[in-house]
Design an enzyme around this catalytic site. Structure first.
Site, PDB file in Angstrom:
ATOM      1  N   GLY A   1     -56.121 -19.904 -62.811  1.00  0.00           N
ATOM      2  CA  GLY A   1     -54.799 -19.576 -62.264  1.00  0.00           C
ATOM      3  C   GLY A   1     -54.824 -19.378 -60.757  1.00  0.00           C
TER       4      GLY A   1
ATOM      5  N   GLY B   1     -40.853 -13.601 -63.209  1.00  0.00           N
ATOM      6  CA  GLY B   1     -39.673 -13.385 -64.056  1.00  0.00           C
ATOM      7  C   GLY B   1     -39.304 -14.599 -64.892  1.00  0.00           C
TER       8      GLY B   1
ATOM      9  N   GLY C   1     -58.719 -16.078 -66.586  1.00  0.00           N
ATOM     10  CA  GLY C   1     -58.749 -14.846 -65.797  1.00  0.00           C
ATOM     11  C   GLY C   1     -59.985 -14.736 -64.945  1.00  0.00           C
ATOM     12  N   GLY C   2     -59.793 -14.724 -63.632  1.00  0.00           N
ATOM     13  CA  GLY C   2     -60.887 -14.431 -62.712  1.00  0.00           C
ATOM     14  C   GLY C   2     -61.841 -15.564 -62.447  1.00  0.00           C
TER      15      GLY C   2
ATOM     16  N   ASN D   1     -47.985 -11.275 -59.204  1.00  0.00           N
ATOM     17  CA  ASN D   1     -46.747 -12.017 -59.364  1.00  0.00           C
ATOM     18  C   ASN D   1     -45.773 -11.250 -60.234  1.00  0.00           C
ATOM     19  OD1 ASN D   1     -45.902 -13.497 -62.098  1.00  0.00           O
ATOM     20  ND2 ASN D   1     -48.121 -13.224 -62.097  1.00  0.00           N
TER      21      ASN D   1
ATOM     22  N   LYS E   1     -50.767 -16.399 -76.305  1.00  0.00           N
ATOM     23  CA  LYS E   1     -51.274 -15.890 -75.023  1.00  0.00           C
ATOM     24  C   LYS E   1     -51.207 -14.375 -75.081  1.00  0.00           C
ATOM     25  CE  LYS E   1     -52.534 -16.461 -70.601  1.00  0.00           C
ATOM     26  NZ  LYS E   1     -51.750 -17.309 -69.658  1.00  0.00           N
TER      27      LYS E   1
ATOM     28  N   LYS F   1     -45.540 -24.380 -67.619  1.00  0.00           N
ATOM     29  CA  LYS F   1     -44.973 -23.050 -67.399  1.00  0.00           C
ATOM     30  C   LYS F   1     -44.280 -22.635 -68.688  1.00  0.00           C
ATOM     31  CE  LYS F   1     -43.172 -19.349 -65.677  1.00  0.00           C
ATOM     32  NZ  LYS F   1     -44.062 -18.200 -65.358  1.00  0.00           N
TER      33      LYS F   1
ATOM     34  N   CYS G   1     -45.690 -11.793 -71.338  1.00  0.00           N
ATOM     35  CA  CYS G   1     -45.098 -11.865 -70.006  1.00  0.00           C
ATOM     36  C   CYS G   1     -44.782 -10.440 -69.538  1.00  0.00           C
ATOM     37  CB  CYS G   1     -43.813 -12.690 -69.993  1.00  0.00           C
ATOM     38  SG  CYS G   1     -43.014 -12.612 -68.370  1.00  0.00           S
TER      39      CYS G   1
HETATM   40  O1  LIG Z   1     -43.381 -13.646 -64.353  1.00  0.00           O
HETATM   41  C1  LIG Z   1     -43.739 -14.640 -65.023  1.00  0.00           C
HETATM   42  O2  LIG Z   1     -43.078 -15.694 -65.134  1.00  0.00           O
HETATM   43  C2  LIG Z   1     -45.047 -14.499 -65.724  1.00  0.00           C
HETATM   44  N1  LIG Z   1     -46.049 -13.961 -65.005  1.00  0.00           N
HETATM   45  C3  LIG Z   1     -47.282 -13.701 -65.558  1.00  0.00           C
HETATM   46  O3  LIG Z   1     -48.211 -13.212 -64.893  1.00  0.00           O
HETATM   47  N2  LIG Z   1     -47.483 -14.004 -66.874  1.00  0.00           N
HETATM   48  C4  LIG Z   1     -46.527 -14.543 -67.633  1.00  0.00           C
HETATM   49  O4  LIG Z   1     -46.766 -14.793 -68.844  1.00  0.00           O
HETATM   50  C5  LIG Z   1     -45.255 -14.818 -67.045  1.00  0.00           C
HETATM   51 CL1  LIG Z   1     -44.017 -15.542 -68.009  1.00  0.00          CL
END
Ligand SMILES: O=C(O)c1[nH]c(=O)[nH]c(=O)c1Cl
Length: 310
Positions: free
Chosen positions: A269, A71, A247-248, A68, A164, A44, A130
């Site tokens: 993911g 945060g 992705g996907g 999602n 990323k 993470k 992010c």
């Molecule tokens: O909300 C998140 O933690 C988050 N969620 C995402 O979909 N991508 C990210 O790079 C991050 Cl850091």
């Protein structure tokens, strides 16, 4: 049963790995990934200090994927450096990924200075995408800032670094970002992060609490966008900069397509979130069946060889 791959001198027993953020915040989760058919794992995204993240519910699935707004909840850099040292001691020949970021530019340099000073031997992923830190834009959507950060990072950072990236949707943006990335000794780019700030509704209400329901979209519904980003950067980046396709990915066909577009490793993911670590074995089996049917012995027989219509 595995399809090996590599990024520079780093060899992976299998070309599949998790997408950062899914099933990788705690050491126990990383251990499950380490014991799965995945060729490696990525943590993470870590920040200098541990973070709680946004209020729950903050991750939900829907018919065609996930949303999602976590945060950036994480255990803090020291936790991951220690965990990675333990995993590395147990498996000296395996290569792992550490994802990092920070919310202020100066702190990005600080966290990378700490990683540089550590004994970590794997690849470092700087998360520039992010979408869920309230009040903070996705760095990679600001070309000037991205260029400034990479310039300063590479003035001191000597470990293998990847970035990323969020999805881009315009050829001029692919061009601009590729021009920036090509100027730096990056090990790889990871395309894509979640498609930022979608909205999933159930009846008359949003399905996640943070940000009035806005969050990053992943899963089946983003595959075509992910493939386009993988291939656009494959077409534009120096061959020394590898590509991780994320992705996907729902089945072996999707893995095959990411590699066909140029990916050397493929991140999973939403499917991992829904199916658990067993998904790596089934995805590998499906990929192997496709390769066998087509007579491909290894990834290099078809990586990047997407056919256009002449
Ligand atoms: O909300 C998140 O933690 C988050 N969620 C995402 O979909 N991508 C990210 O790079 C991050 Cl850091």
């Amino acid at each position: 049963m595995a399809v090996p791959s590599q990024i520079h001198h780093f060899h992976f027993s299998n070309c599949l790995m998790n997408a950062s953020g899914v099933s990788c915040e705690r050491k126990e989760e990383l251990a499950a990934l380490d014991d799965s058919a995945a060729g490696t794992f990525i943590t993470k995204t870590a920040t200098l200090e541990a973070r709680e993240g946004n209020p729950q519910p903050r991750v939900e699935t829907f018919a065609l994927g996930s949303i999602n707004s976590s945060g950036l909840p994480n255990q803090g850099l020291p936790y991951y450096l220690q965990a990675l040292a333990d995993f590395q001691a147990a498996k000296p020949d395996k290569t792992y990924f550490l994802s990092v970021t920070e919310l202020e530019e100066e702190k990005i340099y600080k966290i990378l200075e700490e990683v540089e000073a550590s004994d970590f031997k794997g690849l470092v992923e700087l998360n520039l995408s992010c979408p869920n830190v309230i009040g903070k834009p996705q760095i990679a959507y600001d070309f000037e800032t991205t260029d400034r950060i990479l310039k300063r990072v590479f003035s001191f950072f000597t470990k293998s670094l990847g970035v990323k990236l969020p999805p881009f949707f315009d050829p001029s943006h692919f061009d601009q970002m590729a021009d920036i990335l090509n100027a730096y000794p990056l090990a790889y780019v990871n395309c894509i992060n979640s498609v930022g700030n979608g909205l999933v509704i159930h009846d008359e209400q949003v399905v996640i609490k943070p940000k009035q329901g806005f969050g990053g979209i992943g899963g089946e519904t983003i595959k075509e966008t992910a493939l386009a980003n993988v291939h656009a950067f494959y077409q534009r980046l120096r061959p020394e900069i590898a590509i991780i396709g994320t992705g996907g990915v729902c089945d072996g066909r999707d893995v095959f397509e990411h590699i066909l577009c140029g990916a050397s490793m493929v991140g999973v993911g939403t499917t991992l979130y829904e199916e658990g670590e067993g998904c790596f074995a089934s995805l590998t089996e499906e990929l192997e069946a496709i390769m066998k049917e087509k007579g491909y012995q290894s990834i290099e027989d078809f990586r990047g060889k997407l056919k256009y219509m002449d």
